[in-house]
Design a protein around this motif. Structure first.
Motif, PDB file in Angstrom:
ATOM      1  N   THR A 110      55.276   6.215   2.210  1.00 52.65           N
ATOM      2  CA  THR A 110      56.540   6.520   1.557  1.00 52.65           C
ATOM      3  C   THR A 110      56.464   6.221   0.061  1.00 52.65           C
ATOM      4  OG1 THR A 110      57.724   6.053   3.600  1.00 52.65           O
ATOM      5  CG2 THR A 110      59.012   6.053   1.588  1.00 52.65           C
ATOM      6  N   GLU A 111      55.876   5.097  -0.299  1.00 54.53           N
ATOM      7  CA  GLU A 111      55.711   4.765  -1.716  1.00 54.53           C
ATOM      8  C   GLU A 111      54.877   5.816  -2.431  1.00 54.53           C
ATOM      9  OE1 GLU A 111      54.045   0.874  -1.983  1.00 54.53           O
ATOM     10  OE2 GLU A 111      55.943  -0.124  -1.533  1.00 54.53           O
ATOM     11  N   SER A 112      53.816   6.254  -1.784  1.00 49.80           N
ATOM     12  CA  SER A 112      52.952   7.281  -2.364  1.00 49.80           C
ATOM     13  C   SER A 112      53.722   8.583  -2.589  1.00 49.80           C
ATOM     14  CB  SER A 112      51.758   7.520  -1.439  1.00 49.80           C
ATOM     15  OG  SER A 112      50.998   8.615  -1.885  1.00 49.80           O
ATOM     16  N   MET A 113      54.486   8.987  -1.594  1.00 48.80           N
ATOM     17  CA  MET A 113      55.257  10.224  -1.725  1.00 48.80           C
ATOM     18  C   MET A 113      56.346  10.080  -2.776  1.00 48.80           C
ATOM     19  SD  MET A 113      55.666  11.821   2.059  1.00 48.80           S
ATOM     20  CE  MET A 113      55.905  10.320   2.985  1.00 48.80           C
ATOM     21  N   LEU A 114      56.936   8.933  -2.860  1.00 59.21           N
ATOM     22  CA  LEU A 114      57.994   8.706  -3.842  1.00 59.21           C
ATOM     23  C   LEU A 114      57.459   8.854  -5.267  1.00 59.21           C
ATOM     24  CD1 LEU A 114      60.963   8.030  -3.973  1.00 59.21           C
ATOM     25  CD2 LEU A 114      60.364   5.619  -4.006  1.00 59.21           C
ATOM     26  N   LYS A 115      56.251   8.358  -5.516  1.00 57.35           N
ATOM     27  CA  LYS A 115      55.630   8.512  -6.832  1.00 57.35           C
ATOM     28  C   LYS A 115      55.375   9.983  -7.150  1.00 57.35           C
ATOM     29  CE  LYS A 115      53.433   3.987  -6.857  1.00 57.35           C
ATOM     30  NZ  LYS A 115      52.183   3.236  -6.724  1.00 57.35           N
ATOM     31  N   GLU A 116      55.010  10.760  -6.125  1.00 57.07           N
ATOM     32  CA  GLU A 116      54.713  12.173  -6.320  1.00 57.07           C
ATOM     33  C   GLU A 116      55.962  12.987  -6.677  1.00 57.07           C
ATOM     34  OE1 GLU A 116      52.591  13.940  -3.056  1.00 57.07           O
ATOM     35  OE2 GLU A 116      51.255  12.221  -2.899  1.00 57.07           O
ATOM     36  N   VAL A 117      57.099  12.652  -6.105  1.00 59.10           N
ATOM     37  CA  VAL A 117      58.292  13.479  -6.285  1.00 59.10           C
ATOM     38  C   VAL A 117      59.303  12.884  -7.248  1.00 59.10           C
ATOM     39  CG1 VAL A 117      58.113  14.548  -4.031  1.00 59.10           C
ATOM     40  CG2 VAL A 117      59.467  12.479  -4.289  1.00 59.10           C
ATOM     41  N   ARG A 169      61.052  14.953  -0.540  1.00 55.68           N
ATOM     42  CA  ARG A 169      62.158  13.994  -0.439  1.00 55.68           C
ATOM     43  C   ARG A 169      62.684  13.926   0.991  1.00 55.68           C
ATOM     44  NH1 ARG A 169      64.625  16.670  -4.859  1.00 55.68           N
ATOM     45  NH2 ARG A 169      63.269  16.202  -6.591  1.00 55.68           N
ATOM     46  N   ALA A 170      62.745  15.095   1.664  1.00 55.17           N
ATOM     47  CA  ALA A 170      63.188  15.112   3.058  1.00 55.17           C
ATOM     48  C   ALA A 170      62.205  14.345   3.933  1.00 55.17           C
ATOM     49  CB  ALA A 170      63.339  16.547   3.555  1.00 55.17           C
ATOM     50  N   LYS A 171      60.906  14.502   3.652  1.00 59.99           N
ATOM     51  CA  LYS A 171      59.891  13.781   4.419  1.00 59.99           C
ATOM     52  C   LYS A 171      60.002  12.277   4.160  1.00 59.99           C
ATOM     53  CE  LYS A 171      55.022  13.948   5.607  1.00 59.99           C
ATOM     54  NZ  LYS A 171      53.719  14.536   5.336  1.00 59.99           N
ATOM     55  N   ILE A 172      60.296  11.904   2.928  1.00 59.41           N
ATOM     56  CA  ILE A 172      60.485  10.495   2.600  1.00 59.41           C
ATOM     57  C   ILE A 172      61.669   9.931   3.379  1.00 59.41           C
ATOM     58  CG2 ILE A 172      61.213   8.905   0.766  1.00 59.41           C
ATOM     59  CD1 ILE A 172      59.514  10.579  -1.161  1.00 59.41           C
ATOM     60  N   ALA A 173      62.749  10.676   3.438  1.00 58.08           N
ATOM     61  CA  ALA A 173      63.926  10.219   4.190  1.00 58.08           C
ATOM     62  C   ALA A 173      63.571  10.035   5.665  1.00 58.08           C
ATOM     63  CB  ALA A 173      65.067  11.208   4.027  1.00 58.08           C
ATOM     64  N   ALA A 174      62.777  10.952   6.206  1.00 54.06           N
ATOM     65  CA  ALA A 174      62.359  10.834   7.607  1.00 54.06           C
ATOM     66  C   ALA A 174      61.489   9.598   7.800  1.00 54.06           C
ATOM     67  CB  ALA A 174      61.609  12.087   8.044  1.00 54.06           C
ATOM     68  N   ASN A 175      60.566   9.359   6.869  1.00 54.45           N
ATOM     69  CA  ASN A 175      59.701   8.174   6.964  1.00 54.45           C
ATOM     70  C   ASN A 175      60.511   6.884   6.876  1.00 54.45           C
ATOM     71  OD1 ASN A 175      57.279   9.424   7.373  1.00 54.45           O
ATOM     72  ND2 ASN A 175      56.628   9.348   5.253  1.00 54.45           N
ATOM     73  N   LEU A 176      61.506   6.852   6.018  1.00 55.34           N
ATOM     74  CA  LEU A 176      62.343   5.655   5.917  1.00 55.34           C
ATOM     75  C   LEU A 176      63.129   5.431   7.210  1.00 55.34           C
ATOM     76  CD1 LEU A 176      63.634   5.881   2.254  1.00 55.34           C
ATOM     77  CD2 LEU A 176      61.995   4.259   3.197  1.00 55.34           C
TER      78      LEU A 176
END
Length: 105
Positions: A25-32, A44-51
């Motif tokens: 999630t941290e990695s994806m957050l840095k990307e977007v 962002r949707a994938k991040i929400a799912a991971n959280l």
């Protein structure tokens, strides 16, 4: 394998899963962080799912830990009721040793 060993293994697996989800999630957050494209919205949707998964794992871990604590408390209570004088002696010994350690400082 005992049920206690299985519970410890399950707890360790849950904690590892949670760490992996949070790292991803941290990695994806840095990307977007600054991406306003369709891909950014999808991430962002994938991040929400991971959280959401991380929260579910955390709740499950909390449930396991609470269950183990209840079992430990029950076993301790039963032991103290069955062996009150032994329990008092152990508590006094531990208190005495702690008192010695604290008084040396």
């Amino acid at each position: 394998m005992s049920s206690n060993g299985e519970a410890n293994l399950n707890q360790e697996e849950l904690i590892d899963d949670l760490r992996n989800v949070l790292a991803e999630t941290e990695s994806m957050l840095k990307e977007v962080a600054s991406d306003g494209t369709e891909q950014g919205r999808a991430l962002r949707a994938k991040i929400a799912a991971n959280l959401s998964v991380a929260k579910d794992k955390l709740v499950e871990t909390e449930r396991l830990v609470a269950g183990k604590a209840k079992v430990a408390a029950k076993v301790t209570d039963e032991y103290v009721h069955e062996n009150p004088w032994t329990s008092v002696g152990v508590a006094a010994g531990v208190g005495f040793l702690l008192g010695l350690l604290v008084s040396r400082r």
